[in-house]
Design an enzyme around this catalytic site. Structure first.
Site, short mmCIF file in Angstrom:
data_model
loop_
_atom_site.label_atom_id
_atom_site.label_comp_id
_atom_site.label_asym_id
_atom_site.label_seq_id
_atom_site.Cartn_x
_atom_site.Cartn_y
_atom_site.Cartn_z
CB SER A 256 -0.83 -0.13 1.17
OG SER A 256 -1.88 0.78 1.16
CG ASP B 267 -6.37 -3.08 -3.35
OD1 ASP B 267 -7.25 -2.51 -2.55
OD2 ASP B 267 -5.35 -3.04 -3.32
CG HIS C 74 -5.59 -2.44 0.38
ND1 HIS C 74 -4.80 -2.14 -0.75
CD2 HIS C 74 -5.03 -1.97 1.34
CE1 HIS C 74 -3.75 -1.19 -0.37
NE2 HIS C 74 -4.02 -0.96 1.15
#
Length: 726
Positions: free
Chosen positions: A583, A671, A703
């Site tokens: 991320s 995601d 995610h």
């Protein structure tokens, strides 16, 4: 490096169980007081590609002359599998256990007592609502004081009608878009609160909640004639809730006769309501709306008799060295002392996670993590732990089994605290201790030491930005990192270093057990886990300092931490450096190999943010796309050329042409937070330049890439990638 060896190492380190919840029971046998601790554990099993849950129980006998000391701890009972349980709760008096279980496509509500199954309701057949919510965001299962009613949260039922007009309406509306609450909360759109009457076996849905909020985290108010809940505002549209403590919400009280009132202020974010044992006070967390998606929170107390609210703990802007740094995490289900005067919680504190107690009368905060006396029996196995002496700024070795980098409170009941302790070389350990009286020490006892400990070194580094890297608005901030390395190099004189960067960006790498880090260390890599400015645990000013400076301040912080580690530890090989993260950690990893193309030799990124401008229209937290680059957000925001230019300027894609290091990308097709097209954008940019790049695609993951088989696949491929290119 043999792939089978890598897989075996990961299976070993990821398969160590961790306690995820606990309950304390009490029984008086003649003159003997007996306590029971029931802990629920989670364990990943790679060969089954699933996580198992099981429970285990301990019997504790306090000292008759000192109720805050344990005389005897009996051997634990067997591990009992917990199959299909979504949510569960124990009644406060009779110890009845309620469970919502999923089996054969049905959801059942079961009530168990000492004689077995007492009541079973088929919630699916009753058809009063949709699926029961079992997530931490909305889910709950709360007993009434009379123990004849249960309160829980489920998805609203979408009723069907049999009329001809109804059939047409269903056909007409079958493709209408239904908003949900984003990443990890798909299919959760319109929760409702439900009450089960155990005497009649009926289920009713509470209808009088405000139409513009989604209720969750509900509990019974004293008296049993009303419920208290958190309501998240979903108008004009829903934004992602997972990992976001900045969503507009409020506390509400709903009487069973239909009257609903708001108990907290407007335009705030609230969560985790916790009722005191005497029923007089409601505790909850409060934060700001929008801005950083995770933040330092205040701890509020609501007097239910007068209706007055006052802060118990304020937001900490900038903690002094060695002082309490604020509240950043959810409260455990039970966090009150028996006399309703003290509150216990765990929270990030610089590079560690500590256990704290606050006294309501004095508002004094005490750390309970570092008030120890040696538990007499049973001692945990010998550990080799390291910590940082902040005053002397020298690493100091400690062979004491009491040195843990992370303390997480599971529950406190009957004034007995049940905690999970761990360190980078010590897997989760279950410990208990009584709340101390004034001036007393906590005597900690280990109930369940880990099956294995590991011969790793770990240390904490304090890092100070250079003068030119200082933030003029929030000057003088420092940050930190946790360095983990094997005790002995497997083959070479110097260790390759993997720089591990957390996502968020407003989260933290505590000095706790991390199976990915442990696996790398066991395979001969040193790992540097960096808590750049903006990480939680360093005060609100640190969090705010990153706003508008992503792609610059955080990148320079990571680079500064790496240089600090290389200068302070000659065992690290400066010619063999890799960077990895997910991320925002992937965002920084790609920035680093683009901004320092000759410094790093490999990169592994999971669901990275690559182009913030193209991400804006696909993310479930569109507000953060504006906030992160220093722009104000409102629901009616329309993208401008200036805003898109600011987002593009701060994105790794602008440095793609300079990337020399081989890049491994790992993307989850489901995601909702960072579209997998972000990683694909970098993949194509690198492919077009004949750069070395490999992409792993996980069609059923989101995610966090959290499925057990996905994590095993990512670890194997990451280690092979690092070994090949380092």
């Amino acid at each position: 490096m043999d792939p089978r060896q890598i897989s075996d190492v990961y299976e070993e380190v990821s398969g160590l169980p961790a306690p995820v919840g606990a309950h304390v029971g009490e029984e008086q046998l003649a003159e003997l007081r007996v306590l029971t601790v029931t802990a629920e554990w989670s364990q990943s099993v790679v060969t089954r590609a699933s996580r198992l849950r099981y429970s285990q129980q301990w019997t504790l006998i306090p000292d008759s002359n000192n109720r805050r000391s344990l005389r005897t701890v009996l051997s634990p009972g067997p591990c009992l599998p917990v199959s299909g349980e979504l949510v569960s709760g124990l009644s406060p008096v009779r110890g009845l256990r309620a469970v919502v279980r999923e089996t054969g496509g049905r959801q059942l509500l079961e009530v168990w007592d000492l004689h077995g199954l007492r009541k079973c309701l088929d919630l699916t057949a009753l058809d009063r609502h949709g699926r029961v919510h079992d997530d931490a965001q909305f889910g709950c299962l709360s007993w009434s004081e009379c123990e004849n009613k249960l309160l829980y949260v489920a998805e609203q039922s979408r009723k069907k009608t049999d009329s001809r007009d109804g059939d047409y309406a269903r056909w007409k509306d079958r493709s209408v878009y239904c908003e949900d609450w984003g990443e990890a909360l798909a299919q959760k759109s319109s929760p409702v609160m439900c009450v089960v009457n155990l005497q009649s076996g009926t289920v009713s849905v509470l209808q009088a909640t405000p139409p513009d909020v989604s209720p969750g985290q509900a509990l019974w108010a004293p008296g049993g004639q009303s419920v208290i809940f958190v309501g998240w505002y979903h108008e004009p549209f829903r934004l992602g809730l997972k990992f976001c403590s900045n969503r507009r919400s409020a506390l509400f009280k709903l009487d069973l006769d239909g009257h609903c009132e708001r108990l907290s202020g407007d335009d705030l974010s609230v969560s985790c309501p916790r009722l005191s044992p005497d029923g007089s006070t409601l505790l909850y967390l409060q934060g700001r709306v929008f801005g950083p998606h995770s933040q330092c929170l205040s701890l509020q107390q609501l007097d239910l008799r007068s209706g007055d609210t006052s802060p118990l703990l304020d937001v900490v802007d900038r903690p002094a060295a060695g002082e309490f740094a604020g509240v950043y995490e959810a409260l455990p289900p039970c966090c009150w002392s028996a006399d309703s005067q003290r509150v216990v919680f765990s929270s990030a504190c610089r590079n560690q996670k500590d256990l704290f107690m606050v006294d309501r009368r004095s508002k004094k905060v005490t750390s309970l993590s570092h008030i120890h006396s040696e538990p007499p029996l049973p001692p945990p196995p010998p550990l080799h732990l390291y910590h940082r002496d902040h005053k002397r700024e020298q690493e100091a070795r400690s062979d004491s089994p009491e040195v843990y980098g992370s303390w997480k409170l599971l529950t406190v009941e009957k004034d007995l605290m049940v905690v999970c302790c761990s360190s980078p070389n010590t897997p989760p350990t279950l410990r208990v201790g009584f709340l101390p009286s004034a001036g007393e020490r906590v005597t900690w006892r280990t109930l369940q030491p880990p099956v294995l400990t590991f011969d790793f070194h770990w240390s904490i580094l304090d890092v100070t930005p250079s003068p030119e890297e200082d933030n003029s608005q929030y000057s003088g901030l420092d940050f930190g990192a946790v360095l983990v390395k094997p005790s002995h190099s497997l083959h070479e004189a110097k260790l390759p270093l993997v720089v591990f960067i957390h996502g968020g960006p407003h989260s933290q790498f505590a000095a706790e057990w991390n199976s990915f880090t442990a696996g790398l260390a066991k395979l001969g890599f040193a790992v540097l886990m960096v808590n750049y400015r903006g990480s939680t645990g360093f005060g609100q000013h640190s969090i705010l300092s990153l706003i508008g400076h992503i792609g610059n301040q955080d990148v320079k912080d990571v680079q500064r931490a790496v240089l600090t580690a290389l200068q302070s530890d000659t065992a690290l090989d400066p010619s063999r450096l890799a960077v990895m993260g997910g991320s925002h950690g992937g965002f920084l990893s790609c920035h680093l190999v683009g901004q320092y193309p000759d410094f790093y030799r490999a990169c592994a990124a999971r669901n990275p943010v690559i182009n913030a401008a193209t991400l804006m229209g696909t993310s479930d937290i569109v507000d953060w796309r504006y906030t992160s680059v220093g722009l104000q957000y409102s629901y009616d925001q329309i993208p401008t050329a200036e805003a898109l230019a600011a987002m593009l300027e701060k994105s790794p894609i602008t440095h793609a042409a300079q990337i020399k290091a081989p890049v491994l990308l790992m993307l989850g097709a489901r995601d909702r937070r960072v579209s997998p097209h972000q990683g694909l954008e970098l993949y194509k940019a690198l492919k077009s330049r004949a750069s070395t790049v490999r992409l792993l695609w996980f069609p059923e993951d989101g995610h966090s890439l959290s499925k057990v088989d996905t994590q095993a696949d990512c670890f194997l491929n990451t280690v092979l990638w690092l070994h090949q290119h380092l």
